[in-house]
Design a protein around this motif. Structure first.
Motif, PDB file in Angstrom:
ATOM      1  N   UNK A 179       0.808  -1.222   0.000  1.00  0.00           N
ATOM      2  CA  UNK A 179       0.000   0.000   0.000  1.00  0.00           C
ATOM      3  C   UNK A 179       0.845   1.277   0.000  1.00  0.00           C
ATOM      4  N   UNK A 180       1.816   1.439   0.914  1.00  0.00           N
ATOM      5  CA  UNK A 180       2.616   2.676   0.835  1.00  0.00           C
ATOM      6  C   UNK A 180       3.457   2.761  -0.433  1.00  0.00           C
ATOM      7  N   UNK A 181       3.873   1.609  -0.975  1.00  0.00           N
ATOM      8  CA  UNK A 181       4.645   1.632  -2.215  1.00  0.00           C
ATOM      9  C   UNK A 181       3.776   2.086  -3.386  1.00  0.00           C
ATOM     10  N   UNK A 182       2.532   1.606  -3.443  1.00  0.00           N
ATOM     11  CA  UNK A 182       1.601   2.064  -4.481  1.00  0.00           C
ATOM     12  C   UNK A 182       1.381   3.564  -4.363  1.00  0.00           C
ATOM     13  N   UNK A 183       1.180   4.043  -3.134  1.00  0.00           N
ATOM     14  CA  UNK A 183       0.953   5.478  -2.939  1.00  0.00           C
ATOM     15  C   UNK A 183       2.159   6.292  -3.402  1.00  0.00           C
ATOM     16  N   UNK A 184       3.361   5.818  -3.062  1.00  0.00           N
ATOM     17  CA  UNK A 184       4.569   6.546  -3.452  1.00  0.00           C
ATOM     18  C   UNK A 184       4.767   6.525  -4.962  1.00  0.00           C
ATOM     19  N   UNK A 185       4.555   5.381  -5.586  1.00  0.00           N
ATOM     20  CA  UNK A 185       4.707   5.282  -7.043  1.00  0.00           C
ATOM     21  C   UNK A 185       3.667   6.137  -7.763  1.00  0.00           C
ATOM     22  N   UNK A 186       2.458   6.202  -7.225  1.00  0.00           N
ATOM     23  CA  UNK A 186       1.401   6.994  -7.851  1.00  0.00           C
ATOM     24  C   UNK A 186       1.707   8.482  -7.815  1.00  0.00           C
ATOM     25  N   UNK A 187       2.443   8.917  -6.806  1.00  0.00           N
ATOM     26  CA  UNK A 187       2.737  10.340  -6.647  1.00  0.00           C
ATOM     27  C   UNK A 187       4.116  10.712  -7.172  1.00  0.00           C
ATOM     28  N   UNK A 188       4.864   9.738  -7.654  1.00  0.00           N
ATOM     29  CA  UNK A 188       6.225   9.994  -8.115  1.00  0.00           C
ATOM     30  C   UNK A 188       6.214  10.767  -9.430  1.00  0.00           C
ATOM     31  N   UNK A 189       7.000  11.818  -9.498  1.00  0.00           N
ATOM     32  CA  UNK A 189       7.138  12.603 -10.723  1.00  0.00           C
ATOM     33  C   UNK A 189       7.836  11.733 -11.768  1.00  0.00           C
ATOM     34  N   UNK A 190       7.139  11.427 -12.864  1.00  0.00           N
ATOM     35  CA  UNK A 190       7.682  10.527 -13.870  1.00  0.00           C
ATOM     36  C   UNK A 190       8.835  11.131 -14.645  1.00  0.00           C
ATOM     37  N   UNK A 191       9.067  12.440 -14.504  1.00  0.00           N
ATOM     38  CA  UNK A 191      10.150  13.066 -15.255  1.00  0.00           C
ATOM     39  C   UNK A 191      11.511  12.523 -14.835  1.00  0.00           C
ATOM     40  N   UNK A 192      11.637  12.060 -13.580  1.00  0.00           N
ATOM     41  CA  UNK A 192      12.924  11.522 -13.148  1.00  0.00           C
ATOM     42  C   UNK A 192      13.266  10.247 -13.920  1.00  0.00           C
ATOM     43  N   UNK A 193      12.262   9.450 -14.246  1.00  0.00           N
ATOM     44  CA  UNK A 193      12.509   8.263 -15.058  1.00  0.00           C
ATOM     45  C   UNK A 193      12.811   8.638 -16.501  1.00  0.00           C
ATOM     46  N   UNK A 194      12.134   9.667 -17.005  1.00  0.00           N
ATOM     47  CA  UNK A 194      12.389  10.101 -18.379  1.00  0.00           C
ATOM     48  C   UNK A 194      13.819  10.597 -18.530  1.00  0.00           C
TER      49      UNK A 194
END
Length: 503
Positions: free
Chosen positions: A127-142
């Protein structure tokens, strides 16, 4: 004012630890040495250590892996899988153990214990991992991808360090729950320090010896807290704004999608199918499974009331602790925050005995009353509330309050109008998380509940321990049904701000 509130909460949380230390001091050196050199003691420490390592490792693997599949891949029916992956929180660990042991005795082993407890507790990581991934700015992966990093490299070098507070918080909760787990391990016949403590109280009434074992559990807890604090670091992760205005790129599973769906289905069968099928089987064929409507209704009402009261009070107590930890970092604040965790590593019966002793000696009129029982719940499950509240506060940057005050708003008004709306979903999730734990708490309830007061957990245990599986089944089913709304709320809160899939 916040420091005084934090100190009050920390001091209350440390009462059981003080009881353990004082009771252990009653042992003479010779008796203490005799206890720690017994082969039984070595076995309990070894079993506890390897259960902790195996259970946390498997829970991390399941929780983080499933969260990644649901949030960051094109997994078919992702919302359905999310619901199924959250659902094990509604099945208490001792009910899960009851389902497995009434189906097969093959789980009465180390690997069986690791499997059952991990199936019960991996949602605390998921649950906390889903919450963190959902709020993570995807630009860091880009950015990582533009620099030539592959999917795996990007995950381990960019994504995982960013979401590490949520992952580490979940792992810490799993570890603390494993240290205090009794019901499931007793049914699975896997002795640990916790079951050894209960055996000392039940068979020999040797309180000092039992609390010395509890002191070893506290040492385990301190090791976990130190490792989590070291891994967390001091880097701030809050930001202004919500990042990029587009959904994160989802990795394509391609031909592997059916295999991953089959793996998730197998996990759902193991964590939900086995206990639910076992309950239905005993409800249908058990000779003693006639529904005890009166006992069931009374236990249900009591459980619901205690769960809500303790959930609200624990979240209110965790708020000043989390606020200090996020906004005013320092040695004193860190000590205050860490002080709420040791009690969670103690079995409920040790916390209960501490409160019984204190209430009898200080305020006898409070002995065996509901307020003492609720305080016991708050002490036991305050870490759940703290872990639920802190990540939410970390994502509410203080600069927003500064802007509000610069525009003429008072500091209290800025908190009420700016910060509170941002953290309210996290507070609701914290109340739900604590309520889930209270509804299924067993050992402290047995000792602290006023005479004639029973909960679904105590009614279930009294029948299951007497091998009356049919009579226990209705109470287990009621426990699961009662836990579903809080589980649904937690699952919804985790993805409430999740980016939408591209059309």
């Amino acid at each position: 004012m916040l420091v005084l509130l934090g100190l009050l909460v920390a001091a209350t949380s440390l009462l059981p630890l003080g009881f353990v230390v004082v009771s252990t001091a009653e042992l003479g050196p010779a008796e203490a040495w005799d206890l720690v050199t017994r082969p039984r003691f070595d076995d309990l420490v070894w079993n506890t250590s390897r259960l902790l390592v195996g259970g946390v490792a498997l829970s991390l693997l399941l929780g983080v892996g499933c969260a990644w599949l649901v949030v960051r891949t094109d997994l078919p029916l992702a919302r359905l899988w999310h619901g199924l992956l959250c659902a094990p929180l509604a099945v208490p660990a001792f009910v899960n153990g009851y389902g497995w042991i009434s189906t097969t005795h093959a789980v009465q082993s180390y690997w069986g214990a690791v499997l059952v407890v991990s199936l019960s507790y991996y949602p605390l990581v998921y649950l906390p991992t889903v919450a963190a991934l959902s709020r993570l700015d995807s630009s860091v992966e880009d950015v990582a991808a533009s620099l030539g990093a592959g999917a795996w490299s990007s995950f381990f070098r960019v994504v995982l360090p960013t979401i590490s507070p949520a992952v580490l918080g979940g792992a810490l909760l799993v570890g603390l729950h494993l240290l205090g787990e009794y019901g499931a391990l007793q049914l699975l016949n896997f002795p640990t320090l916790t079951t050894g403590i209960l055996d000392q109280y039940r068979l020999s009434f040797n309180g000092p010896a039992a609390t010395m074992l509890a002191l070893v559990l506290v040492a385990f807890c301190l090791v976990l807290l130190g490792l989590e604090l070291l891994a967390r670091g001091r880097r701030r992760r809050s930001r202004v704004g919500s990042g990029v205005g587009r959904p994160a790129t989802r990795h394509r599973l391609g031909r592997a999608a059916p295999a991953w769906c089959a793996a998730l289905l197998a996990l759902a069968v193991l964590s939900l199918g086995v206990p639910l099928v076992s309950l239905v089987r005993w409800l249908v064929r058990g000779n003693s499974s006639s529904l005890p409507a009166g006992d069931l209704g009374a236990a249900l009402g009591t459980t619901l009331g205690l769960a809500v009261a303790a959930g609200v009070l624990a979240t209110a107590a965790a708020l000043p602790i989390a606020w200090l930890a996020v906004r005013y970092r320092g040695v004193v604040v860190t000590l205050i925050e860490r002080a709420v965790y040791p009690a969670n590593a103690l079995p409920g019966i040790v916390v209960a005995l501490a409160l019984v002793t204190i209430s009898i000696r200080v305020v006898p009129s409070l002995y065996q009353t509901l307020p003492v029982l609720v305080v016991g719940y708050v002490i036991l499950f305050l870490p759940r509330a703290a872990v639920g509240v802190r990540p939410t506060l970390e994502l509410a940057p203080p600069v927003l309050e500064d802007v509000a005050t610069s525009l003429g708003c008072s500091r209290a008004g800025a908190v009420r109008r700016v910060t509170l709306p941002l953290v309210l979903p996290g507070l609701a999730a914290s109340v739900a998380l604590v309520s889930l734990a209270v509804g299924t708490e067993l050992t402290a309830t047995l000792l602290l509940a006023p005479t004639g007061t029973s909960t679904l957990a105590t009614e279930f245990w009294s029948r299951a321990s007497a091998v009356e599986y049919g009579a226990a089944a209705p109470f287990a089913l009621a426990l699961i049904l009662l836990s579903i709304p809080a589980t649904w709320l937690l699952g919804r809160a985790a993805v409430s701000r999740s980016p939408r899939r591209p059309a």
